[in-house]
Design a protein around this motif. Structure first.
Motif, PDB file in Angstrom:
ATOM      1  N   THR A   1      -7.313  28.717 -15.537  1.00 30.54           N
ATOM      2  CA  THR A   1      -6.663  30.081 -16.337  1.00 30.54           C
ATOM      3  C   THR A   1      -6.263  30.186 -15.946  1.00 30.54           C
ATOM      4  N   THR A   2      -5.512  31.272 -16.984  1.00 30.43           N
ATOM      5  CA  THR A   2      -4.882  31.914 -16.738  1.00 30.43           C
ATOM      6  C   THR A   2      -4.554  32.727 -15.103  1.00 30.43           C
ATOM      7  N   LEU A   3      -3.414  33.434 -14.427  1.00 29.27           N
ATOM      8  CA  LEU A   3      -2.716  34.063 -13.519  1.00 29.27           C
ATOM      9  C   LEU A   3      -2.030  35.247 -13.729  1.00 29.27           C
ATOM     10  N   SER A   4      -2.586  36.532 -13.442  1.00 24.79           N
ATOM     11  CA  SER A   4      -1.085  37.421 -13.283  1.00 24.79           C
ATOM     12  C   SER A   4       0.206  37.018 -12.420  1.00 24.79           C
ATOM     13  N   VAL A   5       0.684  36.918 -12.590  1.00 23.23           N
ATOM     14  CA  VAL A   5       2.100  36.397 -11.569  1.00 23.23           C
ATOM     15  C   VAL A   5       2.255  37.671 -10.504  1.00 23.23           C
ATOM     16  N   SER A   6       2.008  38.433 -11.243  1.00 26.47           N
ATOM     17  CA  SER A   6       2.106  40.046 -10.201  1.00 26.47           C
ATOM     18  C   SER A   6       0.566  39.887  -8.882  1.00 26.47           C
ATOM     19  N   GLU A   7       0.103  39.429  -9.185  1.00 33.82           N
ATOM     20  CA  GLU A   7      -1.204  39.059  -8.145  1.00 33.82           C
ATOM     21  C   GLU A   7      -2.068  40.897  -7.848  1.00 33.82           C
ATOM     22  N   PRO A   8      -2.605  41.129  -8.446  1.00 35.85           N
ATOM     23  CA  PRO A   8      -3.557  42.634  -8.063  1.00 35.85           C
ATOM     24  C   PRO A   8      -3.332  42.756  -6.729  1.00 35.85           C
ATOM     25  N   GLY A   9      -3.260  44.075  -6.304  1.00 35.29           N
ATOM     26  CA  GLY A   9      -3.701  43.965  -5.345  1.00 35.29           C
ATOM     27  C   GLY A   9      -4.985  45.452  -5.598  1.00 35.29           C
ATOM     28  N   PRO A  10      -5.124  46.061  -4.550  1.00 31.87           N
ATOM     29  CA  PRO A  10      -6.427  47.157  -4.717  1.00 31.87           C
ATOM     30  C   PRO A  10      -6.182  48.299  -5.664  1.00 31.87           C
ATOM     31  N   PRO A  11      -7.636  48.648  -6.069  1.00 28.31           N
ATOM     32  CA  PRO A  11      -6.820  50.314  -6.597  1.00 28.31           C
ATOM     33  C   PRO A  11      -6.129  50.807  -6.118  1.00 28.31           C
ATOM     34  N   GLU A  12      -5.339  51.626  -6.319  1.00 29.77           N
ATOM     35  CA  GLU A  12      -4.381  52.720  -6.073  1.00 29.77           C
ATOM     36  C   GLU A  12      -4.668  53.809  -6.152  1.00 29.77           C
ATOM     37  N   ARG A  13      -4.147  55.047  -5.301  1.00 22.31           N
ATOM     38  CA  ARG A  13      -4.496  56.361  -5.297  1.00 22.31           C
ATOM     39  C   ARG A  13      -3.623  57.073  -6.349  1.00 22.31           C
ATOM     40  N   GLY A  14      -3.442  58.417  -6.908  1.00 20.07           N
ATOM     41  CA  GLY A  14      -2.643  58.470  -7.941  1.00 20.07           C
ATOM     42  C   GLY A  14      -1.489  58.653  -8.032  1.00 20.07           C
ATOM     43  N   ASP A  15      -0.851  59.047  -6.731  1.00 23.79           N
ATOM     44  CA  ASP A  15       0.755  58.851  -6.211  1.00 23.79           C
ATOM     45  C   ASP A  15       1.128  57.489  -6.145  1.00 23.79           C
ATOM     46  N   ALA A  16       0.497  56.893  -5.456  1.00 19.22           N
ATOM     47  CA  ALA A  16       0.515  55.499  -5.271  1.00 19.22           C
ATOM     48  C   ALA A  16       0.910  54.677  -6.279  1.00 19.22           C
ATOM     49  N   ALA A  17      -0.175  55.160  -7.286  1.00 20.38           N
ATOM     50  CA  ALA A  17       0.256  54.416  -8.999  1.00 20.38           C
ATOM     51  C   ALA A  17       1.183  54.773  -9.747  1.00 20.38           C
ATOM     52  N   ARG A  18       1.363  56.439  -9.754  1.00 18.80           N
ATOM     53  CA  ARG A  18       2.475  56.708  -9.819  1.00 18.80           C
ATOM     54  C   ARG A  18       3.944  56.633 -10.106  1.00 18.80           C
ATOM     55  N   ASN A  19       4.082  56.652  -8.575  1.00 20.84           N
ATOM     56  CA  ASN A  19       5.649  55.728  -7.706  1.00 20.84           C
ATOM     57  C   ASN A  19       5.629  54.280  -8.315  1.00 20.84           C
ATOM     58  N   ARG A  20       4.263  53.719  -8.435  1.00 20.62           N
ATOM     59  CA  ARG A  20       4.545  52.446  -8.700  1.00 20.62           C
ATOM     60  C   ARG A  20       5.087  52.257 -10.220  1.00 20.62           C
ATOM     61  N   ALA A  21       4.891  52.940 -11.107  1.00 22.69           N
ATOM     62  CA  ALA A  21       5.283  52.964 -12.348  1.00 22.69           C
ATOM     63  C   ALA A  21       6.740  53.430 -12.808  1.00 22.69           C
ATOM     64  N   LEU A  22       7.047  54.685 -11.891  1.00 22.53           N
ATOM     65  CA  LEU A  22       8.156  54.178 -11.932  1.00 22.53           C
ATOM     66  C   LEU A  22       9.192  53.516 -11.467  1.00 22.53           C
ATOM     67  N   LEU A  23       8.663  53.244 -10.204  1.00 22.90           N
ATOM     68  CA  LEU A  23       9.640  51.971  -9.392  1.00 22.90           C
ATOM     69  C   LEU A  23      10.144  50.922 -10.629  1.00 22.90           C
ATOM     70  N   LEU A  24       8.701  50.543 -11.531  1.00 26.05           N
ATOM     71  CA  LEU A  24       9.001  49.176 -12.426  1.00 26.05           C
ATOM     72  C   LEU A  24       9.812  50.215 -13.615  1.00 26.05           C
ATOM     73  N   ASP A  25       9.527  51.817 -13.900  1.00 22.98           N
ATOM     74  CA  ASP A  25      10.798  51.662 -14.749  1.00 22.98           C
ATOM     75  C   ASP A  25      12.036  51.603 -14.546  1.00 22.98           C
TER      76      ASP A  25
END
Length: 202
Positions: free
Chosen positions: A8-32
């Motif tokens: 089966t396909t696997l995400s190359v970036s293995e998902p972690g636990p659900p992120e809090r709102g600020d953590a998800a925002r920081n993740r998106a900022l870093l990726l962008d």
């Protein structure tokens, strides 16, 4: 065998636990920020300090979100990597199921050559981190090639032969051959085809 050959396909970036709102925002900022800097300067020239500063967060936040610089870089590959996995696991032949194993191997090699040529900088960066180089999503490629060798009734040590084949698709090797030795992706594809033929007896 099923259509997916048991893989089966696997995400190359293995998902972690659900992120809090600020953590998800920081993740998106870093990726962008990372995407923008890599596009502008190339992956080799971009540091964790650069990415954190461009994202407006501390460097510690980057390491908490991604574990390492390579961990962040591999997330940038995720969408294209999953598309390639989908194609060789479930797509039409000869890359996907329905063709002879040797034909699928030949198609896989040429597709992967194009992929590593396009994503050389990110793959090279990721390849320097052993934890990323041998994580489960990356090992999917090894499992796929080994499975096809087995289906082609290849004799001998299939793991060693798989490793030897995949060395021809290493991002740094491909870049060296194309920039230093003047070989084309077609030349490298022909070399892949030749080795596949020898291993599979076709």
């Amino acid at each position: 065998m099923s259509v997916s050959d048991g893989l089966t396909t696997l995400s190359v970036s293995e998902p972690g636990p659900p992120e809090r709102g600020d953590a998800a925002r920081n993740r998106a900022l870093l990726l962008d920020a990372a995407r923008r800097l890599v596009s502008e300067h190339g992956a080799e020239a971009v540091t964790t300090d650069d990415i954190a500063a461009a994202a407006g967060v501390g460097k510690g936040t980057l390491f908490r979100r991604f574990g390492s610089r390579a961990g962040l870089m591999i997330v940038l590959l995720d969408e294209d990597e999953k598309a390639l996995q989908q194609a060789f696991l479930f797509g039409p032949p000869p890359l996907g199921p329905g063709a002879a194993p040797a034909d699928r191997l030949r198609a896989y090699g040429r597709e992967r050559l194009a992929f590593v040529d396009t994503h050389h900088a990110l793959l090279s960066d990721v390849g320097r981190d052993p934890q990323m180089r041998y994580n489960a999503p990356m090992m999917l490629h090894h499992s796929h090639v080994r499975m096809l060798l087995d289906q082609a009734h290849t004799s001998g040590d299939l793991d060693a032969q798989t490793t030897a084949l995949l060395a021809l698709l290493d991002a740094d090797y491909v870049r060296h051959e194309t920039t230093e030795r003047g070989r084309t992706l077609g030349d490298l594809g022909d070399a892949w085809d030749t080795l596949v033929g020898k291993l599979c007896g076709t």
